[in-house]
Scaffold this motif. Sequence first.
Motif, PDB file in Angstrom:
ATOM      1  N   PRO A 204       7.236  -2.873 -57.376  1.00 43.93           N
ATOM      2  CA  PRO A 204       6.689  -3.412 -58.610  1.00 43.93           C
ATOM      3  C   PRO A 204       6.695  -1.995 -59.628  1.00 43.93           C
ATOM      4  CG  PRO A 204       5.423  -4.158 -56.833  1.00 43.93           C
ATOM      5  CD  PRO A 204       6.331  -3.366 -56.351  1.00 43.93           C
ATOM      6  N   HIS A 205       6.334  -1.125 -59.103  1.00 46.82           N
ATOM      7  CA  HIS A 205       6.393   0.439 -60.042  1.00 46.82           C
ATOM      8  C   HIS A 205       7.484   0.636 -60.735  1.00 46.82           C
ATOM      9  CE1 HIS A 205       5.283   4.094 -61.394  1.00 46.82           C
ATOM     10  NE2 HIS A 205       6.079   4.795 -60.687  1.00 46.82           N
ATOM     11  N   ARG A 207      10.250  -1.358 -60.826  1.00 48.20           N
ATOM     12  CA  ARG A 207      10.762  -2.410 -61.613  1.00 48.20           C
ATOM     13  C   ARG A 207      10.115  -2.319 -62.932  1.00 48.20           C
ATOM     14  NH1 ARG A 207       8.924  -7.126 -58.658  1.00 48.20           N
ATOM     15  NH2 ARG A 207       9.236  -8.538 -60.652  1.00 48.20           N
ATOM     16  N   GLU A 208       8.875  -1.941 -62.892  1.00 49.04           N
ATOM     17  CA  GLU A 208       8.016  -1.993 -64.481  1.00 49.04           C
ATOM     18  C   GLU A 208       8.950  -0.733 -65.167  1.00 49.04           C
ATOM     19  OE1 GLU A 208       3.886  -0.855 -66.171  1.00 49.04           O
ATOM     20  OE2 GLU A 208       4.082  -1.185 -64.191  1.00 49.04           O
ATOM     21  N   ARG A 209       9.300   0.479 -64.621  1.00 51.57           N
ATOM     22  CA  ARG A 209       9.948   1.560 -65.213  1.00 51.57           C
ATOM     23  C   ARG A 209      11.224   1.125 -65.947  1.00 51.57           C
ATOM     24  NH1 ARG A 209       8.784   7.501 -62.664  1.00 51.57           N
ATOM     25  NH2 ARG A 209       6.464   7.342 -63.263  1.00 51.57           N
ATOM     26  N   VAL A 211      12.348  -1.848 -66.449  1.00 53.58           N
ATOM     27  CA  VAL A 211      12.395  -2.900 -67.452  1.00 53.58           C
ATOM     28  C   VAL A 211      11.880  -2.045 -68.777  1.00 53.58           C
ATOM     29  CG1 VAL A 211      11.223  -4.906 -68.395  1.00 53.58           C
ATOM     30  CG2 VAL A 211      11.856  -4.997 -65.959  1.00 53.58           C
ATOM     31  N   LYS A 212      10.963  -1.095 -68.579  1.00 51.95           N
ATOM     32  CA  LYS A 212      10.558  -0.621 -70.057  1.00 51.95           C
ATOM     33  C   LYS A 212      11.541   0.150 -70.409  1.00 51.95           C
ATOM     34  CE  LYS A 212       7.065   2.800 -71.287  1.00 51.95           C
ATOM     35  NZ  LYS A 212       5.677   3.584 -71.016  1.00 51.95           N
TER      36      LYS A 212
END
Length: 302
Positions: A204-205, A207-209, A211-212
């Motif tokens: 999740p960590h 993936r968030e980076r 996408v951002k």
Amino acid sequence: LRIVYVVAQSLLPLASLFILKYLVDSVTTGNTQVVMGVEMTPMVCVVIFASIFLINRLVGVMSGVNNDVMRQRLIDYLSDKMQKQSARLDMSYFDNPEYHDTYHRAQQESSFRPLQVLTGFMNLIGSLITISGIMVMLVSASPWIIVVMVVAVLPSFIVRVIKSRQIYTFRRNSTQLYRRSSYYSALLGNRDFAKEMRTFGLAPHFRERFVKIRQELVLKISRRLAMYDAVCAIVETIALFLVTMFLMMGAMRGAITVGSFVMLFEAFRRGQAAMTSLVGAVSELYDNRLFVGNLFEFLDLQ
């Protein structure tokens, strides 16, 4: 072969426009017209029109095969050049982040940019042939139609050149962001990292980076350039409206036949499309010249 296909695909639509005029006139007036010794009855016009359509489609199929062969040969050739260059460079390069930026830019562009240069040059030839034929048709109605068609496309040309330079500058300055997003993608999908990603719950960590970063890359450049395209669309719409009104008034006064109105209207629309294609081809050549420089920047390393 590619040049032959481009010339054929540029001339055949003009021929279909020419036949369309006689088809409409023969249907609306009921009179048979003779062109180059051939009686242009409605049936003859339909047969010729359909034949041109079929030939154009077949040429398109053969052109597609030709493009696929060229693309594969060019990609293979450039991949071989890059692999040889990477293998001959000193090991010290591989500890230099600037080298990895250079390699990343070259790798991203080499698979399609050189082919786009070739395609853009061919599109330039095709557009010039089409525009030349359409200008011959339009000048019979009024030279001012040609002036309107050319002036209407100038804003689009200026915008495309500005966009090309801004996009190139943005992507070059954002090379490390693109590399970082590729790294996050590899972490999430590569077998070598799968165990650690699951053991420490890191998916999740990252993936968030990922996408951002991707959102930042897309939104920055898209919002900045969208307004330019909207202004160009408004200018081209005004030109289409004015020319359509001019031709319509001529047909209503009897200055031109219905068939001539249809031919000239379609000629202007296709002329606009050809001018847009010409502008696109020139700006793409400029754009791709900038990006192909990334490939040669890598190949020139000693």
